[in-house]
Enzyme design. Structure first.
Site, PDB file in Angstrom:
ATOM      1  N   LYS A 114      59.633  50.293  45.045  1.00 56.35           N
ATOM      2  CA  LYS A 114      59.190  48.582  44.693  1.00 56.35           C
ATOM      3  C   LYS A 114      60.022  48.385  43.554  1.00 56.35           C
ATOM      4  CE  LYS A 114      56.169  46.351  44.039  1.00 56.35           C
ATOM      5  NZ  LYS A 114      55.538  45.024  43.182  1.00 56.35           N
ATOM      6  N   ASN A 115      58.418  49.144  42.306  1.00 57.19           N
ATOM      7  CA  ASN A 115      58.104  49.286  41.044  1.00 57.19           C
ATOM      8  C   ASN A 115      59.384  50.450  39.972  1.00 57.19           C
ATOM      9  OD1 ASN A 115      57.022  47.394  41.216  1.00 57.19           O
ATOM     10  ND2 ASN A 115      55.296  49.185  40.880  1.00 57.19           N
ATOM     11  N   ARG A 145      56.327  38.312  38.121  1.00 55.32           N
ATOM     12  CA  ARG A 145      56.454  38.737  36.612  1.00 55.32           C
ATOM     13  C   ARG A 145      57.271  39.083  36.566  1.00 55.32           C
ATOM     14  NH1 ARG A 145      52.702  38.816  32.718  1.00 55.32           N
ATOM     15  NH2 ARG A 145      52.994  40.482  31.473  1.00 55.32           N
ATOM     16  N   CYS A 184      48.271  35.212  36.429  1.00 55.86           N
ATOM     17  CA  CYS A 184      48.831  35.435  38.222  1.00 55.86           C
ATOM     18  C   CYS A 184      47.405  36.500  38.111  1.00 55.86           C
ATOM     19  CB  CYS A 184      49.587  36.505  38.448  1.00 55.86           C
ATOM     20  SG  CYS A 184      49.215  37.857  38.059  1.00 55.86           S
ATOM     21  N   ARG A 190      48.241  38.896  31.350  1.00 55.99           N
ATOM     22  CA  ARG A 190      49.336  39.471  31.497  1.00 55.99           C
ATOM     23  C   ARG A 190      50.703  39.251  30.761  1.00 55.99           C
ATOM     24  NH1 ARG A 190      51.428  41.215  37.674  1.00 55.99           N
ATOM     25  NH2 ARG A 190      52.067  42.727  36.802  1.00 55.99           N
ATOM     26  N   PRO A 191      49.767  38.788  28.928  1.00 52.48           N
ATOM     27  CA  PRO A 191      51.107  38.850  28.135  1.00 52.48           C
ATOM     28  C   PRO A 191      51.824  38.785  27.956  1.00 52.48           C
ATOM     29  CG  PRO A 191      49.086  39.269  26.921  1.00 52.48           C
ATOM     30  CD  PRO A 191      49.198  39.321  28.395  1.00 52.48           C
ATOM     31  N   GLN A 236      53.651  42.095  23.788  1.00 49.60           N
ATOM     32  CA  GLN A 236      54.982  43.350  23.573  1.00 49.60           C
ATOM     33  C   GLN A 236      56.579  43.649  23.967  1.00 49.60           C
ATOM     34  OE1 GLN A 236      53.196  46.065  21.704  1.00 49.60           O
ATOM     35  NE2 GLN A 236      51.961  44.336  20.978  1.00 49.60           N
ATOM     36  N   ASP A 251      46.751  49.986  40.356  1.00 50.11           N
ATOM     37  CA  ASP A 251      47.423  49.874  41.917  1.00 50.11           C
ATOM     38  C   ASP A 251      46.490  50.209  42.908  1.00 50.11           C
ATOM     39  OD1 ASP A 251      48.758  47.840  40.624  1.00 50.11           O
ATOM     40  OD2 ASP A 251      50.707  49.173  40.696  1.00 50.11           O
ATOM     41  N   ARG A 271      54.910  41.226  49.755  1.00 53.78           N
ATOM     42  CA  ARG A 271      55.950  41.766  48.199  1.00 53.78           C
ATOM     43  C   ARG A 271      56.413  43.404  48.483  1.00 53.78           C
ATOM     44  NH1 ARG A 271      53.515  38.166  43.618  1.00 53.78           N
ATOM     45  NH2 ARG A 271      54.741  38.831  42.728  1.00 53.78           N
TER      46      ARG A 271
HETATM   47  C1  EPZ Z   1      53.718  47.288  36.100  1.00 56.19           C
HETATM   48  O1  EPZ Z   1      53.841  45.213  35.385  1.00 56.19           O
HETATM   49  C2  EPZ Z   1      53.752  47.313  37.732  1.00 56.19           C
HETATM   50  N1  EPZ Z   1      54.413  46.182  38.523  1.00 56.19           N
HETATM   51  C3  EPZ Z   1      52.409  46.588  37.680  1.00 56.19           C
HETATM   52  O2  EPZ Z   1      52.053  46.749  39.547  1.00 56.19           O
HETATM   53  C4  EPZ Z   1      51.193  47.613  37.779  1.00 56.19           C
HETATM   54  O3  EPZ Z   1      50.435  46.871  37.678  1.00 56.19           O
HETATM   55  C5  EPZ Z   1      51.938  47.869  36.276  1.00 56.19           C
HETATM   56  O4  EPZ Z   1      52.838  48.038  35.645  1.00 56.19           O
HETATM   57  C6  EPZ Z   1      50.915  49.092  35.003  1.00 56.19           C
HETATM   58  O5  EPZ Z   1      50.626  49.532  36.000  1.00 56.19           O
HETATM   59  C7  EPZ Z   1      56.043  46.294  38.563  1.00 56.19           C
HETATM   60  O6  EPZ Z   1      56.378  47.609  38.193  1.00 56.19           O
HETATM   61  C8  EPZ Z   1      57.078  45.543  38.984  1.00 56.19           C
HETATM   62  P1  EPZ Z   1      52.238  46.648  31.884  1.00 56.19           P
HETATM   63  P2  EPZ Z   1      53.128  45.166  34.066  1.00 56.19           P
HETATM   64  O7  EPZ Z   1      52.830  45.539  30.945  1.00 56.19           O
HETATM   65  O8  EPZ Z   1      55.063  45.983  33.579  1.00 56.19           O
HETATM   66  C9  EPZ Z   1      48.935  44.487  29.475  1.00 56.19           C
HETATM   67  C10 EPZ Z   1      51.724  46.075  41.752  1.00 56.19           C
HETATM   68  O9  EPZ Z   1      50.509  46.447  42.363  1.00 56.19           O
HETATM   69  N2  EPZ Z   1      50.166  43.613  28.099  1.00 56.19           N
HETATM   70  O10 EPZ Z   1      52.177  47.674  32.390  1.00 56.19           O
HETATM   71  O11 EPZ Z   1      53.387  43.730  33.884  1.00 56.19           O
HETATM   72  C11 EPZ Z   1      48.936  43.036  30.614  1.00 56.19           C
HETATM   73  O12 EPZ Z   1      48.450  42.159  30.423  1.00 56.19           O
HETATM   74  C12 EPZ Z   1      51.963  45.310  40.343  1.00 56.19           C
HETATM   75  O13 EPZ Z   1      52.731  46.865  42.555  1.00 56.19           O
HETATM   76  C13 EPZ Z   1      49.892  43.154  27.116  1.00 56.19           C
HETATM   77  O14 EPZ Z   1      48.614  42.724  26.510  1.00 56.19           O
HETATM   78  O15 EPZ Z   1      52.018  46.093  33.412  1.00 56.19           O
HETATM   79  C14 EPZ Z   1      48.486  44.742  31.648  1.00 56.19           C
HETATM   80  O16 EPZ Z   1      46.682  44.179  30.929  1.00 56.19           O
HETATM   81  C15 EPZ Z   1      50.964  44.629  39.811  1.00 56.19           C
HETATM   82  N3  EPZ Z   1      51.721  42.507  26.431  1.00 56.19           N
HETATM   83  C16 EPZ Z   1      48.504  45.868  30.468  1.00 56.19           C
HETATM   84  O17 EPZ Z   1      48.877  45.215  29.352  1.00 56.19           O
HETATM   85  C17 EPZ Z   1      52.335  42.720  26.962  1.00 56.19           C
HETATM   86  O18 EPZ Z   1      53.427  42.605  26.596  1.00 56.19           O
HETATM   87  C18 EPZ Z   1      49.293  46.738  31.587  1.00 56.19           C
HETATM   88  O19 EPZ Z   1      50.984  45.770  31.840  1.00 56.19           O
HETATM   89  C19 EPZ Z   1      52.401  43.881  28.440  1.00 56.19           C
HETATM   90  C20 EPZ Z   1      51.544  43.736  28.942  1.00 56.19           C
END
Ligand code: EPZ
Length: 432
Positions: free
Chosen positions: A22-23, A94, A118, A123-124, A127, A307, A399
């Site tokens: 999915k991801n 998201r 969520c 989740r800002p 970046q 995850d 989902r």
């Molecule tokens: C991806 O989400 C995955 N989603 C998530 O899987 C997974 O938990 C996550 O990566 C981490 O491995 C998909 O691929 C669709 P991140 P993503 O940006 O990209 C912080 C599942 O269960 N952050 O790596 O949204 C953020 O808040 C889902 O399948 C900032 O602070 O994750 C988090 O604490 C849930 N600023 C951390 O970084 C930003 O601009 C990692 O988030 C972006 C992120």
């Protein structure tokens, strides 16, 4: 209301086939918006509500998307009707924010709702915005929307991400493919899904090097075309079945799973006393009835995946002794703990850690899934709980897991799905 009913106590035995990731499908679908000619065909896409939701977002931009039951998603993005994604669609998921990068790169403009928090944390997207600005875009946030503009093409640049973020790496990498000159993303995420996206972008005519390391280099090109791509197997679905085998003292072959993508889970399961064999065609997991407690800390890839934190917590809830699980990625990803406590688990939360005092027995209860992986954890706990467990909040599980119930049943679990008021996801082929 749809529920999953489980009567615990069956040892899982047999082979299951893992789905496409999915991801990986989600970022590839958004990247397909870069192609002003040609058709993208994504093969091996599982039928999931998250993919269906993103298809709606992409269609809302005037792009044709077809999903077929044999796992093909076809996207034809030769023309775009708008660069604005609607709030009522984006708020559901998201990852919809990932349309911003391709829209900006291709048209010089995007207007996409700021994703809210969520169930797992704030989740800002700061970046992602940092990446767009480094490439020369002017980005504002007003009235709940993030809006980005650039005059002419984006300009390649050096971008250092302050946090290792999958989404920010994806959005910046996609945007940079059509920029003028070279972009270097430092402190990039290294997930297999990033590598899969880079392979798809290169098949479209992009030049992306270094994906899978923390420095990704992109040489911008003037135009990209649609391409066919077979997605990688879903490591989180595979990992969930590995934990299902472990929790039931079972013997399961997860066909299609790639061990390298799951080596952190493999190592931790072995530490707990589970036999994990990596084979060219999948991963076999054989577990004794008694396991040892372990400590787990979630980290960006190749560290232990957040995850799989909830499923592993469910496993450790029944391993006698004390295990400590530390969640470093999300501030609120222990929502499964109160539900597991209702099943008899003894878990204390202290800051970002869960202290799990394993018990000899869990008991079936009515529990509610609050997010996709929390839902999987409750199902796994139900597989070993005494008596009946009734899981609601099944829409979260839908989902990200295609036919979780059917797959577990094929391995011998006593598990059923009840009360679906709507038929399974319908096949779509229209453009709207
Ligand atoms: C991806 O989400 C995955 N989603 C998530 O899987 C997974 O938990 C996550 O990566 C981490 O491995 C998909 O691929 C669709 P991140 P993503 O940006 O990209 C912080 C599942 O269960 N952050 O790596 O949204 C953020 O808040 C889902 O399948 C900032 O602070 O994750 C988090 O604490 C849930 N600023 C951390 O970084 C930003 O601009 C990692 O988030 C972006 C992120």
């Amino acid at each position: 209301m749809t529920t999953i009913q489980i009567r615990g106590g069956q040892r899982l035995v047999g082979t299951i086939q893992v789905n496409g990731a999915k991801n990986a499908v989600l970022p590839i679908m958004t990247a397909s918006l870069l192609a002003d000619k040609g058709i993208t065909v994504i093969e091996g896409a599982p039928y999931l509500t998250d993919i269906e939701n993103l298809a709606h977002v992409v269609r809302s931009l005037g792009v044709g998307v077809e999903m077929s039951p044999d796992g093909k998603v076809r996207v034809e993005a030769d023309s775009l009707a708008t660069c604005e994604a609607p709030y009522e669609l984006v708020r559901k998921m998201r990852a919809s924010f990932w349309v911003a990068g391709p829209l900006l790169a291709r048209t010089g403009h995007f207007r996409v709702p700021l994703p809210g928090g969520c169930n797992i944390g704030e989740r800002p997207v700061d970046q992602h915005i940092k990446g767009f600005e480094a490439l020369g875009a002017k980005v504002t946030i007003e009235h709940g929307y993030v809006e980005g503009y650039v005059n002419g093409r984006l300009k390649g640049a050096r971008v250092y991400l302050d946090i290792v973020s999958v989404g920010a790496t994806i959005n910046t990498m996609i945007a940079a493919t059509l920029a003028e000159g070279q972009t270097i993303i430092e402190n990039a995420a290294k997930e297999p899904e990033i590598v899969d996206l880079a392979n798809y972008l290169n098949a479209m005519g992009a030049s992306v090097r270094g994906a899978g390391t923390d420095v990704i280099r992109i040489e911008g090109v003037k135009a990209l075309h649609g391409a066919s791509h077979n997605v990688i197997p879903d490591r989180i679905e595979a990992g969930t079945f590995m934990v299902a085998a472990a929790i039931t003292g079972g013997d399961v072959f997860v066909e299609g799973a790639i061990y390298n993508h799951l080596s952190s889970l493999g190592a931790k399961l072995r530490e707990a006393g589970v036999e994990v064999e990596d084979d060219i065609s999948g991963i076999r997991v054989r577990a004794p009835q008694t396991l040892k407690p372990i400590d787990v800390k979630t980290l960006p890839y190749p560290g232990f995946p957040t995850d799989l934190q909830a499923p592993v917590l469910a496993l450790l809830a029944r391993v006698e002794g004390v295990s400590i699980i530390t969640e470093t990625l999300y501030e609120n990803r222990f929502m499964h703990v109160p539900e597991l406590r209702r099943m008899g688990a003894e878990v204390k939360i202290e800051g970002r850690s869960a202290i799990v005092e394993g018990v000899a027995k869990l008991t079936g209860a009515d529990v509610t899934a609050t997010d996709l992986r929390a839902g999987a954890a409750l199902v796994l706990a139900g597989l070993v709980a005494e008596g009946e467990t009734l899981v609601s909040g099944v829409e979260h599980i839908d989902r990200g897991y295609h036919d979780l119930v059917g797959k577990l049943r094929s391995l011998g679990a006593h598990i059923f799905r009840a009360g679906d008021s709507v038929p399974p996801l319908k096949l779509v082929s229209s453009q709207s």
